[in-house]
Write a protein that holds these residues in place. Structure first.
Motif, PDB file in Angstrom:
ATOM      1  N   LEU A 138       0.848  -1.256  -0.065  1.00 41.30           N
ATOM      2  CA  LEU A 138       0.070   0.005  -0.026  1.00 41.30           C
ATOM      3  C   LEU A 138       1.098   1.216   0.095  1.00 41.30           C
ATOM      4  N   TYR A 139       1.899   1.326   0.937  1.00 41.35           N
ATOM      5  CA  TYR A 139       2.803   2.213   0.969  1.00 41.35           C
ATOM      6  C   TYR A 139       3.613   2.647  -0.310  1.00 41.35           C
ATOM      7  N   GLU A 140       3.844   1.419  -1.082  1.00 45.02           N
ATOM      8  CA  GLU A 140       4.553   1.456  -2.484  1.00 45.02           C
ATOM      9  C   GLU A 140       3.703   2.062  -3.459  1.00 45.02           C
ATOM     10  N   ILE A 141       2.502   1.420  -3.607  1.00 47.35           N
ATOM     11  CA  ILE A 141       1.536   1.931  -4.538  1.00 47.35           C
ATOM     12  C   ILE A 141       1.135   3.491  -4.869  1.00 47.35           C
ATOM     13  N   VAL A 142       1.176   4.079  -3.369  1.00 43.29           N
ATOM     14  CA  VAL A 142       0.635   5.328  -2.950  1.00 43.29           C
ATOM     15  C   VAL A 142       1.959   6.418  -3.162  1.00 43.29           C
ATOM     16  N   THR A 143       2.943   5.857  -2.831  1.00 46.04           N
ATOM     17  CA  THR A 143       4.167   6.601  -3.129  1.00 46.04           C
ATOM     18  C   THR A 143       4.625   6.597  -4.713  1.00 46.04           C
ATOM     19  N   LYS A 144       4.586   5.460  -5.175  1.00 44.69           N
ATOM     20  CA  LYS A 144       4.905   5.418  -6.558  1.00 44.69           C
ATOM     21  C   LYS A 144       3.906   6.314  -7.612  1.00 44.69           C
ATOM     22  N   TYR A 145       2.833   5.710  -7.318  1.00 46.66           N
ATOM     23  CA  TYR A 145       1.489   6.141  -8.452  1.00 46.66           C
ATOM     24  C   TYR A 145       0.795   7.198  -8.128  1.00 46.66           C
ATOM     25  N   GLN A 146       0.785   7.615  -6.830  1.00 49.07           N
ATOM     26  CA  GLN A 146       0.042   8.771  -6.255  1.00 49.07           C
ATOM     27  C   GLN A 146      -1.528   8.692  -6.766  1.00 49.07           C
ATOM     28  N   PRO A 147      -2.262   7.350  -6.346  1.00 46.19           N
ATOM     29  CA  PRO A 147      -3.455   7.361  -6.689  1.00 46.19           C
ATOM     30  C   PRO A 147      -4.318   8.239  -5.851  1.00 46.19           C
ATOM     31  N   GLU A 148      -5.495   8.861  -6.577  1.00 45.48           N
ATOM     32  CA  GLU A 148      -6.427   9.799  -5.820  1.00 45.48           C
ATOM     33  C   GLU A 148      -7.611   9.049  -5.396  1.00 45.48           C
ATOM     34  N   ILE A 149      -7.822   7.791  -5.655  1.00 45.94           N
ATOM     35  CA  ILE A 149      -8.721   6.864  -4.800  1.00 45.94           C
ATOM     36  C   ILE A 149      -7.958   5.701  -4.349  1.00 45.94           C
TER      37      ILE A 149
END
Length: 392
Positions: A138-149
């Motif tokens: 979860l930390y990885e995808i937020v940091t890497k791809y910055q999803p808004e949802i």
């Protein structure tokens, strides 16, 4: 799941008949090829659908990540199968070619992960799986791809304390790169669904038909029987555009958003039937979008006299939108809810130039004379909007 865990006969027999002996689920990895995946084409279809946000399944319950996760060794789309970072490619195309908000679905638990199964055996007193797999991802995808949802799913019958959901969400909303824009759902552990979250999803295909006090989302599928792509689907397994417009209108009038699922193919295509449905929704929204985007629920959600009439309210213009799904044979539409004012109320059919004539029925609402139009002259094919101004 049906094949290996529940061992349902049709699935077991199908695998035995069509795959070599000893074929395992992992053997599907290299068969996921995505050779026709064109993220620009996907982005263009998504844009044409009239959607305002898109949510990609970055990892489902089988644990295969569509990005090259450091925490999913040899079980991700960069190492196995496509040999591409599918999350990065779609994020880039959506952001460069559309105004859609880009979101990611992520499953907390994994059906067959030995660490998760061990924690489950220990009644979640141990936390090997979330600390080494789910949370780092979860930390990885937020940091890497910055999803808004962040669309979380699959609590595996474990409480939010096992997943440390509040710890992750505190970071997400206070310190993460998307802290100012991110939106989350309500699937963060047993007991959180429909109770805690940015927007409530409550259950799959949730469509209560009445107003809810909290923002919610109807997450449903165009293929009535599956979230994934089914090669053996029949035509009547797919919702028609008429069905989809009805879902959208009912959902929005009750204060919800619609998240409409399509299952792409193993070779990376959006099947033509899904593309057609999406483009038809977009065509409908081109005409009727004012009754959907930026609206709020009105005091009544549906009409009391005529069935299949749903209301929304456009606060900026002070307009009440009455969306009717059946064109009356008589040519007159009776509405029980709006109280018209003589000489003030105006009624317009979206996509038609002239004002419509109407008669007040006192306490019983109003009757509206619809224009006599040939099929070619109709503003759209499924569901029409009346805009009412200066209503009591």
């Amino acid at each position: 799941w049906y094949w290996q865990k529940e061992k349902r006969a049709p699935y077991v027999k199908f695998m035995e008949a069509n795959y070599p002996p000893g074929f395992s689920y992992e053997d599907f990895g290299p068969l996921f090829t995505a050779e026709f995946f064109d993220p620009n084409q996907w982005a263009d279809i998504l844009k044409a659908s009239g959607a305002k946000y898109v949510v990609l399944t970055s990892k489902h319950h089988e644990g295969f990540t569509l990005w090259g996760s450091k925490y999913s060794w040899n079980w991700n789309a960069v190492d196995v199968g496509p040999k591409r970072d599918l999350v990065a490619e779609l994020a880039t195309s959506v952001r460069s070619r559309t105004d859609l908000h880009f979101g990611l679905y992520h499953s907390l638990f994994e059906w067959f992960n030995p660490l998760f199964l061990e924690d489950a055996t220990n009644v979640f007193k141990t936390r090997k799986f979330p600390t080494s797999k789910s949370l780092p991802e979860l930390y990885e995808i937020v940091t890497k791809y910055q999803p808004e949802i962040i669309w979380s799913d699959g609590n595996g019958n474990a409480p939010d304390t096992y997943w440390n959901s509040t710890g992750f969400l505190a970071w997400l909303y206070n310190d993460s790169p998307v802290r100012d824009t991110v939106v989350t759902n309500d699937r963060w552990g047993v007991g959180s669904i429909c109770t805690h979250g940015g927007f409530y999803t409550c259950s799959d295909r949730y469509n209560p038909g009445h107003l809810l006090p909290h923002k919610w989302e109807n997450c449903m599928t165009i293929d009535k029987r599956s979230w994934g792509y089914r090669r053996n689907a029949q035509l009547d397994d797919y919702l028609t555009t008429e069905d989809l417009v009805k879902q959208l209108v009912e959902t929005v009038s009750c204060g919800g958003n619609l998240l409409m699922n399509i299952g792409p193919t193993h070779d990376g295509r959006i099947a033509v039937i899904f593309e057609e449905r999406l483009r038809q929704m977009g065509a409908w929204l081109q005409v009727n979008g004012e009754a959907i985007y930026g609206t709020k629920p009105w005091r009544a959600q549906n009409d009391t006299v005529t069935p299949e009439v749903w209301y929304t309210f456009s606060p900026k213009e002070g307009k009440v939108n009455a969306i009717f799904l059946n064109w009356p044979v008589s040519g007159t539409l009776e509405l029980g809810e709006p109280q018209a004012k003589l000489g003030e109320t105006q009624v317009k059919l979206t996509g038609y130039k002239e004002l419509l004539k109407w008669v007040a029925l006192g306490e019983k609402g109003m009757a509206i004379a619809l224009p006599q139009l040939t099929p070619k002259q109709l503003p759209c094919q499924w569901g029409w909007t009346l805009q009412l101004t200066d209503i009591n």
